[in-house]
Each structure stands twice: as structure tokens, then as C-alpha cells.
Design a protein around this motif. Structure first.
Motif, PDB file in Angstrom:
ATOM      1  N   SER A 276       3.483 -54.902   0.483  1.00  0.00           N
ATOM      2  CA  SER A 276       3.086 -53.533   0.823  1.00  0.00           C
ATOM      3  C   SER A 276       4.153 -52.827   1.646  1.00  0.00           C
ATOM      4  CB  SER A 276       1.766 -53.552   1.594  1.00  0.00           C
ATOM      5  OG  SER A 276       0.696 -53.966   0.776  1.00  0.00           O
ATOM      6  N   TYR A 277       4.754 -53.548   2.591  1.00  0.00           N
ATOM      7  CA  TYR A 277       5.782 -52.927   3.422  1.00  0.00           C
ATOM      8  C   TYR A 277       6.995 -52.526   2.586  1.00  0.00           C
ATOM      9  CZ  TYR A 277       3.022 -54.990   7.224  1.00  0.00           C
ATOM     10  OH  TYR A 277       2.014 -55.347   8.088  1.00  0.00           O
ATOM     11  N   LEU A 278       7.373 -53.384   1.631  1.00  0.00           N
ATOM     12  CA  LEU A 278       8.516 -53.081   0.778  1.00  0.00           C
ATOM     13  C   LEU A 278       8.255 -51.883  -0.127  1.00  0.00           C
ATOM     14  CD1 LEU A 278       9.574 -56.697  -0.299  1.00  0.00           C
ATOM     15  CD2 LEU A 278      10.764 -55.202   1.327  1.00  0.00           C
ATOM     16  N   ARG A 279       6.998 -51.719  -0.538  1.00  0.00           N
ATOM     17  CA  ARG A 279       6.646 -50.658  -1.475  1.00  0.00           C
ATOM     18  C   ARG A 279       6.303 -49.339  -0.782  1.00  0.00           C
ATOM     19  NH1 ARG A 279       4.795 -52.216  -6.632  1.00  0.00           N
ATOM     20  NH2 ARG A 279       3.108 -50.685  -6.506  1.00  0.00           N
ATOM     21  N   ALA A 280       6.166 -49.355   0.529  1.00  0.00           N
ATOM     22  CA  ALA A 280       5.775 -48.144   1.261  1.00  0.00           C
ATOM     23  C   ALA A 280       6.839 -47.060   1.110  1.00  0.00           C
ATOM     24  CB  ALA A 280       5.559 -48.456   2.733  1.00  0.00           C
ATOM     25  N   ALA A 281       6.402 -45.857   0.798  1.00  0.00           N
ATOM     26  CA  ALA A 281       7.338 -44.745   0.629  1.00  0.00           C
ATOM     27  C   ALA A 281       7.995 -44.357   1.945  1.00  0.00           C
ATOM     28  CB  ALA A 281       6.606 -43.545   0.028  1.00  0.00           C
TER      29      ALA A 281
ATOM     30  N   ALA B 162      -3.560 -65.578  -5.386  1.00  0.00           N
ATOM     31  CA  ALA B 162      -2.897 -65.355  -6.671  1.00  0.00           C
ATOM     32  C   ALA B 162      -1.402 -65.116  -6.477  1.00  0.00           C
ATOM     33  CB  ALA B 162      -3.536 -64.168  -7.388  1.00  0.00           C
ATOM     34  N   LEU B 163      -1.051 -64.347  -5.452  1.00  0.00           N
ATOM     35  CA  LEU B 163       0.349 -64.059  -5.184  1.00  0.00           C
ATOM     36  C   LEU B 163       1.100 -65.326  -4.802  1.00  0.00           C
ATOM     37  CD1 LEU B 163       2.798 -62.301  -4.686  1.00  0.00           C
ATOM     38  CD2 LEU B 163       1.812 -61.629  -2.478  1.00  0.00           C
ATOM     39  N   LEU B 164       0.507 -66.140  -3.966  1.00  0.00           N
ATOM     40  CA  LEU B 164       1.181 -67.356  -3.522  1.00  0.00           C
ATOM     41  C   LEU B 164       1.458 -68.292  -4.689  1.00  0.00           C
ATOM     42  CD1 LEU B 164       2.296 -68.824  -1.094  1.00  0.00           C
ATOM     43  CD2 LEU B 164       0.040 -69.825  -0.719  1.00  0.00           C
ATOM     44  N   ARG B 165       0.490 -68.423  -5.590  1.00  0.00           N
ATOM     45  CA  ARG B 165       0.709 -69.277  -6.756  1.00  0.00           C
ATOM     46  C   ARG B 165       1.862 -68.755  -7.611  1.00  0.00           C
ATOM     47  NH1 ARG B 165      -4.999 -69.223  -6.739  1.00  0.00           N
ATOM     48  NH2 ARG B 165      -5.035 -67.606  -8.362  1.00  0.00           N
ATOM     49  N   ALA B 166       1.881 -67.437  -7.819  1.00  0.00           N
ATOM     50  CA  ALA B 166       2.945 -66.839  -8.631  1.00  0.00           C
ATOM     51  C   ALA B 166       4.296 -66.918  -7.919  1.00  0.00           C
ATOM     52  CB  ALA B 166       2.601 -65.391  -8.951  1.00  0.00           C
ATOM     53  N   ALA B 167       4.293 -66.737  -6.605  1.00  0.00           N
ATOM     54  CA  ALA B 167       5.547 -66.709  -5.852  1.00  0.00           C
ATOM     55  C   ALA B 167       6.221 -68.069  -5.817  1.00  0.00           C
ATOM     56  CB  ALA B 167       5.286 -66.220  -4.437  1.00  0.00           C
ATOM     57  N   THR B 168       5.448 -69.143  -5.784  1.00  0.00           N
ATOM     58  CA  THR B 168       6.055 -70.473  -5.775  1.00  0.00           C
ATOM     59  C   THR B 168       6.810 -70.749  -7.070  1.00  0.00           C
ATOM     60  OG1 THR B 168       3.968 -71.438  -6.584  1.00  0.00           O
ATOM     61  CG2 THR B 168       4.331 -71.436  -4.204  1.00  0.00           C
ATOM     62  N   ARG B 169       6.416 -70.077  -8.136  1.00  0.00           N
ATOM     63  CA  ARG B 169       7.125 -70.216  -9.410  1.00  0.00           C
ATOM     64  C   ARG B 169       8.298 -69.242  -9.494  1.00  0.00           C
ATOM     65  NH1 ARG B 169       1.645 -70.209 -11.092  1.00  0.00           N
ATOM     66  NH2 ARG B 169       1.837 -68.053 -11.835  1.00  0.00           N
ATOM     67  N   ALA B 170       8.159 -68.088  -8.850  1.00  0.00           N
ATOM     68  CA  ALA B 170       9.193 -67.051  -8.950  1.00  0.00           C
ATOM     69  C   ALA B 170      10.414 -67.346  -8.087  1.00  0.00           C
ATOM     70  CB  ALA B 170       8.603 -65.698  -8.567  1.00  0.00           C
ATOM     71  N   CYS B 171      10.234 -68.069  -6.995  1.00  0.00           N
ATOM     72  CA  CYS B 171      11.345 -68.368  -6.092  1.00  0.00           C
ATOM     73  C   CYS B 171      12.181 -69.505  -6.675  1.00  0.00           C
ATOM     74  CB  CYS B 171      10.822 -68.747  -4.715  1.00  0.00           C
ATOM     75  SG  CYS B 171      12.136 -69.109  -3.523  1.00  0.00           S
ATOM     76  N   ARG B 172      13.447 -69.234  -6.934  1.00  0.00           N
ATOM     77  CA  ARG B 172      14.347 -70.220  -7.518  1.00  0.00           C
ATOM     78  C   ARG B 172      15.577 -70.415  -6.625  1.00  0.00           C
ATOM     79  NH1 ARG B 172      10.567 -71.393  -9.808  1.00  0.00           N
ATOM     80  NH2 ARG B 172      10.065 -71.370 -12.037  1.00  0.00           N
ATOM     81  N   PRO B 173      15.986 -71.675  -6.414  1.00  0.00           N
ATOM     82  CA  PRO B 173      17.183 -71.925  -5.595  1.00  0.00           C
ATOM     83  C   PRO B 173      18.392 -71.179  -6.139  1.00  0.00           C
ATOM     84  CG  PRO B 173      16.006 -73.969  -6.049  1.00  0.00           C
ATOM     85  CD  PRO B 173      15.371 -72.918  -6.904  1.00  0.00           C
ATOM     86  N   GLY B 174      19.099 -70.539  -5.228  1.00  0.00           N
ATOM     87  CA  GLY B 174      20.282 -69.803  -5.610  1.00  0.00           C
ATOM     88  C   GLY B 174      20.004 -68.404  -6.124  1.00  0.00           C
TER      89      GLY B 174
ATOM     90  N   LEU C 106      16.813 -62.239  -5.728  1.00  0.00           N
ATOM     91  CA  LEU C 106      15.984 -61.590  -6.741  1.00  0.00           C
ATOM     92  C   LEU C 106      14.499 -61.585  -6.359  1.00  0.00           C
ATOM     93  CD1 LEU C 106      17.585 -63.103  -9.974  1.00  0.00           C
ATOM     94  CD2 LEU C 106      18.064 -60.885  -8.900  1.00  0.00           C
ATOM     95  N   PHE C 107      14.157 -62.371  -5.343  1.00  0.00           N
ATOM     96  CA  PHE C 107      12.745 -62.523  -4.998  1.00  0.00           C
ATOM     97  C   PHE C 107      12.154 -61.220  -4.477  1.00  0.00           C
ATOM     98  CE2 PHE C 107       9.249 -63.803  -2.169  1.00  0.00           C
ATOM     99  CZ  PHE C 107       8.481 -64.536  -3.064  1.00  0.00           C
TER     100      PHE C 107
ATOM    101  N   ARG D  37       8.210 -56.856  -5.101  1.00  0.00           N
ATOM    102  CA  ARG D  37       7.888 -55.433  -5.198  1.00  0.00           C
ATOM    103  C   ARG D  37       7.101 -55.124  -6.475  1.00  0.00           C
ATOM    104  NH1 ARG D  37      10.952 -51.537  -2.277  1.00  0.00           N
ATOM    105  NH2 ARG D  37      12.558 -52.429  -0.929  1.00  0.00           N
ATOM    106  N   SER D  38       7.450 -55.781  -7.558  1.00  0.00           N
ATOM    107  CA  SER D  38       6.866 -55.454  -8.854  1.00  0.00           C
ATOM    108  C   SER D  38       5.594 -56.234  -9.172  1.00  0.00           C
ATOM    109  CB  SER D  38       7.896 -55.700  -9.967  1.00  0.00           C
ATOM    110  OG  SER D  38       8.237 -57.077 -10.029  1.00  0.00           O
ATOM    111  N   TRP D  39       5.280 -57.264  -8.395  1.00  0.00           N
ATOM    112  CA  TRP D  39       4.097 -58.074  -8.670  1.00  0.00           C
ATOM    113  C   TRP D  39       2.824 -57.241  -8.513  1.00  0.00           C
ATOM    114  CZ3 TRP D  39      -0.197 -59.674  -5.820  1.00  0.00           C
ATOM    115  CH2 TRP D  39      -0.970 -60.685  -6.415  1.00  0.00           C
ATOM    116  N   ARG D  40       1.860 -57.452  -9.398  1.00  0.00           N
ATOM    117  CA  ARG D  40       0.601 -56.711  -9.362  1.00  0.00           C
ATOM    118  C   ARG D  40      -0.565 -57.665  -9.147  1.00  0.00           C
ATOM    119  NH1 ARG D  40       1.432 -51.097  -9.164  1.00  0.00           N
ATOM    120  NH2 ARG D  40       3.291 -50.620 -10.413  1.00  0.00           N
ATOM    121  N   PRO D  41      -1.440 -57.376  -8.208  1.00  0.00           N
ATOM    122  CA  PRO D  41      -2.603 -58.255  -7.994  1.00  0.00           C
ATOM    123  C   PRO D  41      -3.558 -58.174  -9.175  1.00  0.00           C
ATOM    124  CG  PRO D  41      -2.775 -56.288  -6.640  1.00  0.00           C
ATOM    125  CD  PRO D  41      -1.410 -56.248  -7.266  1.00  0.00           C
TER     126      PRO D  41
END
Length: 247
Positions: free
Chosen positions: A60-65, A138-150, A154-155, A160-164
Motif C-alpha cells: 500500500s505504501y509503494l502504491r500510494a499516490a 495469500a500475499l505471503l504465499r505468493a511472495a515466497t515464490r516471487a522472491c528469487r536470489p539475485g 524486481l521484487f 506493487r502489481s500483486w492483487r489480493p
């Protein structure tokens, strides 16, 4: 709101806390996502329970205008507002809505919490809200897959683009319009009995099916109060934004 060097220390502290959570997203991804946040946001994050809820707030903080412009008032600012002409004008508008509603709906009244919602209260609500918890899981499950070493850089973009999967019924701590006296939640009561409250599960059964959403909207229009709404996303028929007149 200032961007201070202390933010990095707060992020590192959070990363050390997150490292003990299971499942957990590596701290490097959190560092990349939260590094640009101002110190006030970092301090709020440190008071949020659980990595999932923290991540959801970071999103939310990243997406705040306008994070600085939207940030909730300090306790000192809230105290300065008490008894001011601005507060009197806002409360007078709310009172006009209440009077119009009572006149059109004999036996029923509108209850409104007129207090500015402090950051402490926002954090407490965020930590206990079920819709926040479901989205955080739901976000935590998705984030553990999205975070990649190196590829930690990009995270932030991914976050920012993830949707609940379902609507979250609270603004992240610090971003509630209630925190700047710019929103009011109306509840319908009959004597001491609550008829239509602020539970999202009651939107269809009480507010829509029983007609209270339409009756409240009519009272707002008839009163001429400086209120707009109701809030559509998430769907909150009771939530109206206060739009003070320019001086």
C-alpha cells in the motif's frame, strides 16, 4: 513526512524479525521493497504483526499516490484539531446528515464516531482485521515464490502489481482518511439496537436489501453537507468522505 537515514535501520530491524518467521520471504527482498519508504512508514511497519500483514502494508505504501500528503496526523496535530473551527464545521455537516436521516426515518438514527482515527488505532485494527489477514496470507504465499536470489530488485515491482484475491476492508496504517478527519462512518441504530453497522458481511443483507444504503445517501443529499460517497472499493455504504470548503 521526511525520508531519513533511520529508515534503513528500521528495515534491517524488520528483516531480522522476519528471518524467524515461517514461511518467510528473504530479508533481501524486503530490503529492496521497503528501502525507499520514509521513516514514519518504517516505524508503522515495526508495529504490525506478522510478515504477511507487514508485506501488505508495504504494498500500500509503494502504491500510494502521495504517501506524505495522505499520512495520518500526529497526536499533536489531532489535539490541535480538537475544538478548532475546522472541527466544528465538519461536525456541523455530520449533524445535518443525522437530522435529515432522523426526519425521513422516524424511530431510527445515525451513530457516528467523530474521533480522528489515530495511527495507534489504525495499527490495532490492521493487526486484528480478518480481511487483512486473509489477503496477507495469500500475499505471503505468493511472495515466497516471487522472491528469487539475485533478482531482489524486481521484487518491489512485483509487489506493487500483486492483487489480493478479495477486497481488503481497511487502509494500511497511516493511510486511512479517518486519520485526517476526512471520512466518517455512519451506523443505523434504533434506540440502543444496532440495525446496520460497519461489518462488511452486512453490506448486502442490511445496507442493500433493507434499503439503508439508499436512505443514508438520500439524507446526505438532502442535508447539503460537504460529504461525497459512499466508498465503492471496497464497498462500504456507510463510509463518506468529508470535503471541507476552501477558506
Amino acid at each position: 513526512m521526511e525520508f531519513l537515514p533511520g529508515t534503513a535501520g528500521i528495515v534491517l530491524l524488520l528483516a531480522s524479525q522476519w528471518s524467524h518467521a515461517a514461511p518467510a520471504v528473504p530479508g533481501a527482498c524486503f530490503d529492496a521493497a521497503a528501502a525507499s519508504l520514509p521513516v514514519q512508514a518504517g516505524e508503522a511497519l515495526a508495529r504490525i504483526d506478522g510478515q504477511g500483514r507487514q508485506l501488505l502494508a508495504v504494498r500500500s505504501y509503494l502504491r500510494a499516490a502521495d504517501l506524505a500528503g495522505q499520512w495520518s496526523w500526529s497526536q499533536e496535530r489531532i489535539e490541535a484539531y480538537e475544538g478548532s473551527a475546522a472541527q466544528r464545521a465538519a461536525h456541523a455537516d455530520v449533524a445535518r446528515v443525522q437530522a435529515a436521516f432522523a426526519a425521513a426515518n422516524p424511530g431510527y438514527a445515525l451513530h457516528v464516531n467523530l474521533q480522528v482515527r489515530s495511527l495507534d488505532e489504525q495499527v490495532r485494527k490492521w493487526n486484528g482485521n480478518a480481511s487483512v489477514g486473509a489477503a496477507a496470507d495469500a500475499l505471503l504465499r505468493a511472495a515466497t515464490r516471487a522472491c528469487r536470489p539475485g533478482r531482489e530488485a524486481l521484487f518491489e515491482r512485483w509487489l506493487r502489481s500483486w492483487r489480493p484475491p478479495a477486497a481488503v476492508n481497511l487502509a494500511a496504517p497511516g493511510l486511512s482518511s479517518h486519520g485526517q478527519a476526512l471520512a466518517y462512518d455512519f451506523q443505523v441504530v434504533q434506540g440502543d439496537a444496532l440495525v446496520a453497522g460497519t461489518d462488511s458481511r452486512s453490506v448486502q443483507s442490511r445496507w442493500i436489501a433493507d434499503g439503508w444504503a439508499a436512505r443514508l445517501a438520500a439524507a446526505v443529499r438532502e442535508s447539503g453537507a460537504s460529504l461525497s460517497g459512499p466508498l465503492r472499493s471496497p464497498d462500504e455504504p456507510w463510509h463518506y468522505r468529508y470535503e471541507p470548503s476552501s477558506p
